[in-house]
Scaffold this motif. Structure first.
Motif, PDB file in Angstrom:
ATOM      1  N   TYR A 132       0.854  -1.181   0.000  1.00 55.65           N
ATOM      2  CA  TYR A 132       0.000   0.000   0.000  1.00 55.65           C
ATOM      3  C   TYR A 132       0.891   1.231   0.000  1.00 55.65           C
ATOM      4  N   HIS A 133       0.676   2.116  -0.965  1.00 55.76           N
ATOM      5  CA  HIS A 133       1.551   3.266  -1.182  1.00 55.76           C
ATOM      6  C   HIS A 133       1.206   4.387  -0.203  1.00 55.76           C
ATOM      7  N   THR A 134       2.138   4.729   0.666  1.00 54.20           N
ATOM      8  CA  THR A 134       1.926   5.839   1.593  1.00 54.20           C
ATOM      9  C   THR A 134       2.554   7.105   1.005  1.00 54.20           C
ATOM     10  N   VAL A 135       1.745   8.150   0.888  1.00 53.05           N
ATOM     11  CA  VAL A 135       2.162   9.403   0.260  1.00 53.05           C
ATOM     12  C   VAL A 135       2.431  10.444   1.343  1.00 53.05           C
ATOM     13  N   HIS A 136       3.574  11.123   1.249  1.00 50.07           N
ATOM     14  CA  HIS A 136       3.946  12.132   2.239  1.00 50.07           C
ATOM     15  C   HIS A 136       4.071  13.529   1.634  1.00 50.07           C
ATOM     16  N   ARG A 137       4.584  13.619   0.423  1.00 49.06           N
ATOM     17  CA  ARG A 137       4.792  14.922  -0.220  1.00 49.06           C
ATOM     18  C   ARG A 137       3.889  15.031  -1.443  1.00 49.06           C
ATOM     19  N   PHE A 138       3.566  16.272  -1.807  1.00 47.14           N
ATOM     20  CA  PHE A 138       2.551  16.500  -2.834  1.00 47.14           C
ATOM     21  C   PHE A 138       2.898  15.816  -4.154  1.00 47.14           C
ATOM     22  N   TYR A 139       4.150  15.925  -4.624  1.00 48.91           N
ATOM     23  CA  TYR A 139       4.502  15.370  -5.929  1.00 48.91           C
ATOM     24  C   TYR A 139       4.304  13.862  -5.994  1.00 48.91           C
ATOM     25  N   GLU A 140       4.339  13.192  -4.834  1.00 49.72           N
ATOM     26  CA  GLU A 140       4.176  11.736  -4.822  1.00 49.72           C
ATOM     27  C   GLU A 140       2.785  11.310  -5.273  1.00 49.72           C
ATOM     28  N   ASN A 141       1.815  12.216  -5.222  1.00 50.75           N
ATOM     29  CA  ASN A 141       0.475  11.912  -5.729  1.00 50.75           C
ATOM     30  C   ASN A 141       0.468  11.670  -7.225  1.00 50.75           C
ATOM     31  N   LEU A 142       1.511  12.121  -7.925  1.00 42.55           N
ATOM     32  CA  LEU A 142       1.591  11.910  -9.367  1.00 42.55           C
ATOM     33  C   LEU A 142       1.728  10.433  -9.719  1.00 42.55           C
ATOM     34  N   SER A 143       2.001   9.600  -8.734  1.00 42.22           N
ATOM     35  CA  SER A 143       2.109   8.149  -8.966  1.00 42.22           C
ATOM     36  C   SER A 143       0.756   7.456  -8.972  1.00 42.22           C
ATOM     37  N   ALA A 144      -0.329   8.173  -8.732  1.00 44.42           N
ATOM     38  CA  ALA A 144      -1.638   7.541  -8.539  1.00 44.42           C
ATOM     39  C   ALA A 144      -2.040   6.661  -9.722  1.00 44.42           C
ATOM     40  N   ILE A 145      -2.044   7.209 -10.915  1.00 49.07           N
ATOM     41  CA  ILE A 145      -2.493   6.440 -12.086  1.00 49.07           C
ATOM     42  C   ILE A 145      -1.536   5.291 -12.368  1.00 49.07           C
ATOM     43  N   PHE A 146      -0.256   5.512 -12.153  1.00 52.13           N
ATOM     44  CA  PHE A 146       0.724   4.445 -12.363  1.00 52.13           C
ATOM     45  C   PHE A 146       0.438   3.262 -11.444  1.00 52.13           C
ATOM     46  N   ASN A 147       0.122   3.530 -10.185  1.00 54.46           N
ATOM     47  CA  ASN A 147      -0.197   2.453  -9.245  1.00 54.46           C
ATOM     48  C   ASN A 147      -1.402   1.646  -9.719  1.00 54.46           C
ATOM     49  N   VAL A 148      -2.427   2.344 -10.178  1.00 52.37           N
ATOM     50  CA  VAL A 148      -3.623   1.653 -10.674  1.00 52.37           C
ATOM     51  C   VAL A 148      -3.276   0.767 -11.855  1.00 52.37           C
ATOM     52  N   ILE A 149      -2.524   1.304 -12.815  1.00 50.33           N
ATOM     53  CA  ILE A 149      -2.211   0.549 -14.034  1.00 50.33           C
ATOM     54  C   ILE A 149      -1.306  -0.639 -13.733  1.00 50.33           C
ATOM     55  N   VAL A 150      -0.356  -0.477 -12.818  1.00 49.65           N
ATOM     56  CA  VAL A 150       0.520  -1.596 -12.438  1.00 49.65           C
ATOM     57  C   VAL A 150      -0.308  -2.766 -11.919  1.00 49.65           C
ATOM     58  N   ILE A 151      -1.280  -2.466 -11.061  1.00 47.73           N
ATOM     59  CA  ILE A 151      -2.103  -3.524 -10.477  1.00 47.73           C
ATOM     60  C   ILE A 151      -3.042  -4.126 -11.509  1.00 47.73           C
ATOM     61  N   VAL A 152      -3.730  -3.291 -12.248  1.00 47.27           N
ATOM     62  CA  VAL A 152      -4.652  -3.789 -13.272  1.00 47.27           C
ATOM     63  C   VAL A 152      -3.901  -4.593 -14.325  1.00 47.27           C
ATOM     64  N   GLY A 153      -2.685  -4.149 -14.654  1.00 44.43           N
ATOM     65  CA  GLY A 153      -1.906  -4.824 -15.687  1.00 44.43           C
ATOM     66  C   GLY A 153      -1.482  -6.228 -15.345  1.00 44.43           C
ATOM     67  N   MET A 154      -1.701  -6.666 -14.102  1.00 41.60           N
ATOM     68  CA  MET A 154      -1.388  -8.045 -13.728  1.00 41.60           C
ATOM     69  C   MET A 154      -2.444  -9.025 -14.219  1.00 41.60           C
ATOM     70  N   ASN A 155      -3.553  -8.513 -14.770  1.00 41.55           N
ATOM     71  CA  ASN A 155      -4.587  -9.310 -15.457  1.00 41.55           C
ATOM     72  C   ASN A 155      -5.618  -9.980 -14.552  1.00 41.55           C
ATOM     73  N   VAL A 156      -5.384 -10.047 -13.255  1.00 40.90           N
ATOM     74  CA  VAL A 156      -6.213 -10.898 -12.396  1.00 40.90           C
ATOM     75  C   VAL A 156      -7.172 -10.122 -11.494  1.00 40.90           C
ATOM     76  N   PHE A 157      -7.347  -8.841 -11.741  1.00 40.39           N
ATOM     77  CA  PHE A 157      -8.234  -8.048 -10.894  1.00 40.39           C
ATOM     78  C   PHE A 157      -9.419  -7.485 -11.671  1.00 40.39           C
ATOM     79  N   THR A 158      -9.724  -8.104 -12.796  1.00 39.56           N
ATOM     80  CA  THR A 158     -10.843  -7.684 -13.618  1.00 39.56           C
ATOM     81  C   THR A 158     -12.141  -8.318 -13.104  1.00 39.56           C
ATOM     82  N   LEU A 159     -13.229  -8.025 -13.789  1.00 41.87           N
ATOM     83  CA  LEU A 159     -14.519  -8.613 -13.453  1.00 41.87           C
ATOM     84  C   LEU A 159     -14.473 -10.131 -13.550  1.00 41.87           C
ATOM     85  N   TRP A 160     -13.606 -10.638 -14.435  1.00 41.95           N
ATOM     86  CA  TRP A 160     -13.546 -12.091 -14.683  1.00 41.95           C
ATOM     87  C   TRP A 160     -12.499 -12.784 -13.833  1.00 41.95           C
ATOM     88  N   LYS A 161     -11.791 -12.054 -12.987  1.00 36.88           N
ATOM     89  CA  LYS A 161     -10.828 -12.583 -12.020  1.00 36.88           C
ATOM     90  C   LYS A 161      -9.788 -13.485 -12.680  1.00 36.88           C
TER      91      LYS A 161
END
Length: 371
Positions: free
Chosen positions: A157-186
């Motif tokens: 779980y990504h803990t954010v401390h400084r404002f610029y670190e929020n720029l990682s938000a979309i990257f975190n989502v895509i990294v997880i989704v890109g593993m293929n196993v968190f879709t509706l079809w599991k």
């Protein structure tokens, strides 16, 4: 209502619905049960110039209720006080003196595994930290419940401390989704590999797969190691690390954040299933289309179009925030201007493609990595 605005609204709504299918859920480990016995655990921590980040992890290991483990910190040519800090927490420090191709992390992990006494191996990145005193018990218990075979990997779980670190938000989502196993079809799609920051496996399976030695030249060791296990018909399970393990990504500054995500995305998309990738592309496109519909409706001064496009924009902001909050404690207010987050992601992704396909190299921690 102008036809162009209506089309944008329809496409944006479709992308919003695809988003729910793309990232249906992110399972996390259950609470720990009563006291149990597990095989001796060897915790291997590859570390290169991690003096500013490794102490929280080592401290969290000392605080664990479960104590049957050894800690092996593999010093990968550090030029700072990494080794001294590891010694101060009672860890065994190994020096990886071999010069290997690639980023160096795989060689360090392999070196640590060869010196491990435990029957189970836990590879942790130096910037992680266990969430509470029961984290190891949760992790080991979950692995045993799943047969203690193959890999169980967690995305911290990504803990954010400084404002610029929020720029990682979309990257975190895509990294997880890109593993293929968190879709509706599991489990309909095979996993793209394993999450790199936290990998638990047993020693027999590790050496049967070839371990990190087999993937020494890989830029993304996490995906490559997972594939090495899959090649031997060993299971690879990926889950969210919320409540078990945290990390803070790229606290050194924006430059390190850019280099880190550039390295990850230069080749990572190749392992994502085409259907999942299509959903990701549509969802990202929908972020810009919904924004375009909102701007166009304002320009057209059409009340109905303005109301509908405002609702779509708000729905996209809420969905993006909910997805990001599964991954880390990103600032909620920033998602009111979510197009900025998607724009940063798109620009950096294009830059990573340029590095990978034109320059054929990326930079990370002072090293030039060929891709």
């Amino acid at each position: 209502m102008p036809v162009s605005v209506g089309i944008n609204l329809l496409v944006g709504l479709l992308a919003l619905l695809v988003g729910f299918m793309m990232f249906r859920s992110l399972p996390v480990l259950a609470r720990a049960g009563g006291p149990v016995l597990f095989p001796l655990l060897s915790i291997v921590i590859p570390a290169r110039n991690e003096a500013g980040r490794i102490a929280p992890l080592l401290r969290s290991l000392q605080e664990q209720h479960y104590k049957s483990f050894e800690v092996l910190v593999v010093d990968d040519h550090s030029t700072d006080e990494t080794a001294a800090i590891a010694h101060s927490f009672g860890a065994t420090v190994l020096h990886n003196d071999a010069i290997q191709s690639g980023s160096g992390k795989s060689a360090a992990c392999w070196h640590g595994a060869q010196h491990a006494r435990g029957q189970w191996l836990l590879f942790l990145d130096a910037d992680t930290a266990l969430a509470d005193a029961d984290s190891l018990t949760k992790l080991l218990g979950s692995y045993r419940q799943r047969g203690a075979r193959g890999i169980l990997s967690l995305q911290p779980y990504h803990t954010v401390h400084r404002f610029y670190e929020n720029l990682s938000a979309i990257f975190n989502v895509i990294v997880i989704v890109g593993m293929n196993v968190f879709t509706l079809w599991k489990t309909r799609f095979n996993t793209a590999g394993s999450f790199g920051p936290c990998i638990l496996c047993n020693k027999d399976d590790y050496f049967l797969s070839g371990g990190h030695h087999k993937i020494l030249g890989a830029v993304l060791d996490d995906l490559a190691l997972g594939q090495a296990f899959l090649d031997k018909n060993l299971p690879v399970r990926c889950m969210g690390g919320g409540g078990v393990i945290n990390f803070r990504m790229y606290p050194e500054g924006l430059k390190t954040l850019v280099e880190g995500w550039c390295k990850s995305f230069a080749v990572g998309s190749k392992s994502t299933h085409p259907i999942v990738m299509s959903m990701i592309v549509l969802w990202i496109s929908g972020a810009f289309i919904s924004t375009g519909a909102f701007v166009s409706s304002i320009a057209s001064l059409n009340p109905a179009a303005m109301a509908l496009s405002a609702l779509l924009y708000a729905a996209y902001a809420l969905q993006t925030w909910r997805f990001a909050r599964r991954c880390g404690n990103f600032r909620k207010s920033l998602f009111f201007v979510y197009p900025l987050l998607f724009t940063f992601f798109a620009v950096l992704h294009v830059y990573s493609l340029f590095r990978a396909h034109v320059l054929h190299s990326v930079k990370w921690k002072g090293r030039k990595i060929e891709v």
